[in-house]
Design a protein around this motif. Structure first.
Motif, mmCIF file in Angstrom:
data_model
loop_
_atom_site.group_PDB
_atom_site.id
_atom_site.type_symbol
_atom_site.label_atom_id
_atom_site.label_comp_id
_atom_site.label_asym_id
_atom_site.label_seq_id
_atom_site.Cartn_x
_atom_site.Cartn_y
_atom_site.Cartn_z
ATOM 1 N N ALA A 265 12.288 40.997 6.093
ATOM 2 C CA ALA A 265 11.812 40.948 4.747
ATOM 3 C C ALA A 265 10.968 40.005 4.102
ATOM 4 N N CYS A 266 11.551 38.662 4.763
ATOM 5 C CA CYS A 266 10.672 37.390 4.489
ATOM 6 C C CYS A 266 9.810 37.009 5.532
ATOM 7 N N TYR A 267 9.510 37.965 6.430
ATOM 8 C CA TYR A 267 8.367 37.702 7.312
ATOM 9 C C TYR A 267 8.587 36.507 8.148
ATOM 10 N N LEU A 268 9.987 36.097 8.482
ATOM 11 C CA LEU A 268 10.667 35.275 9.323
ATOM 12 C C LEU A 268 10.690 35.641 10.840
ATOM 13 N N THR A 269 10.719 34.996 11.721
ATOM 14 C CA THR A 269 11.131 35.444 13.226
ATOM 15 C C THR A 269 12.432 35.127 13.769
#
Length: 338
Positions: A265-269
């Protein structure tokens, strides 16, 4: 002596020249009967087609051939696996299993205990709720000599038998694994702080940070209710800190998947921005993208072991048995940076 149908205890006793009571205790595995006698009785029972009369035994003992089980989440794969292990061992010994779901509610857990008591079960296997702080309902069972074994989640006392995972060592190894991947800001997503399991896993995590020469940061320890929504919010709070963690350890299935949801959701990998590893027995953890690193609690083995211990207590062994089951670390894409 031969019989046309199934033999009785009286028939076996007459054949071997011993008392009916000795035959009964031998078939129950009572340690007061010598091993040689037990073997002779078992062999004679097999040859004479003896079948245990559970109704008669129940009338004599006041107990039914039932084992009661109380779990917080019966629908999860973790507890389903524990139940499967319990049922397998119970069936081998002629017992049926009745399971009840506490839904992580202390009041429901108390009602479950009373319901099983009213059913005159022979013993109870329980995993306590996240709310349970008063253990009086379990001590009342001990006062009535109704055996209890805790599984997965036990209570902070040596008075009862228990089967748990090696929580301290597992959390220690998970933290060291993340440190070896180059992670320096390792957070831990916990359940309620009152739970013994949480205390032990947090202890292993802190010990590993010390040994890996990493700082212990209280703001990287997140306590949460064990519901998906609450766990996701707790994970989001970690990930939106000014100095974001570069790794998270999640302490059960619910927390693991909540952390994965929050990271995405935080667009982290994963593992580039945030490495992730969690305690989980679910098979589909390796089918996610990326595949999730997990610490397997061997839940089915825990259930089997808990049932075997309970049967020992049902057959007369009084001394508590505390068994720790080793965990299995499965490193996959979500935490492997090297």
């Amino acid at each position: 002596m031969t019989t046309k149908g199934a033999a009785s205890l009286k028939d076996i006793a007459a054949k071997l020249g011993i008392s009916i009571a000795t035959v009964s205790r031998a078939l129950q595995g009572n340690p007061a009967i010598s091993k040689a006698t037990r073997e002779k009785v078992v062999q004679a029972a097999r040859e004479m087609n003896y079948t245990k009369n559970f109704i008669a035994d129940s009338l004599r003992s006041g107990q039914l051939p039932l084992i009661g089980v109380i779990v917080p989440h019966a629908v999860t794969l973790f507890y389903s696996s524990i139940l499967d292990g319990i049922e397998q061992v119970a069936a081998q010994e002629g017992y049926a299993v009745i399971s009840m779901n506490s839904h992580e509610s202390y009041e429901e857990e108390r009602c479950n205990v009373q319901s099983l008591r009213n059913l005159h079960v022979a013993g109870i296997i329980a995993s306590v709720t996240q709310e349970t702080e008063d253990f009086g309902h379990f001590y009342s069972l001990a006062d009535e000599r109704l055996p209890v074994v805790f599984v997965a989640r036990d209570i902070p006392t040596p008075d009862f038998s228990s089967v748990t995972a090696d929580s301290v060592e597992a959390a220690y190894k998970a933290t060291c694994h993340l440190a070896r991947q180059g992670c320096r800001r390792i957070a831990i997503l916990c359940g309620p702080s009152r739970m013994k399991m949480v205390v032990e896993r947090k202890h292993g995590y802190i010990e590993a940070l010390h040994d890996c020469r990493l700082p212990v940061r209280p703001d990287y320890v997140a306590y949460t209710d064990l519901s998906p929504d609450a766990a996701t919010r707790a994970a989001m709070r970690l990930l939106t800190r000014k100095e974001r963690p570069d790794a998270i350890i999640a302490l059960n299935d619910t927390l693991l998947f909540a952390a994965m949801k929050a990271i995405k959701a935080c667009y982290l990998t994963m593992p580039g921005d945030v490495a992730l590893i969690g305690f989980s027995d679910v098979e589909y953890a390796e089918c996610t993208s990326p595949a999730l690193s997990t610490i397997e609690d061997q839940s089915r083995l825990m259930g089997e072991t808990a049932c075997r211990i309970l049967l020992k207590h049902i057959n007369g062994q009084a001394k508590p048995i505390r068994k720790v089951i080793p965990t299995i670390q499965k490193i996959r894409e979500s935490s492997r940076k090297a």
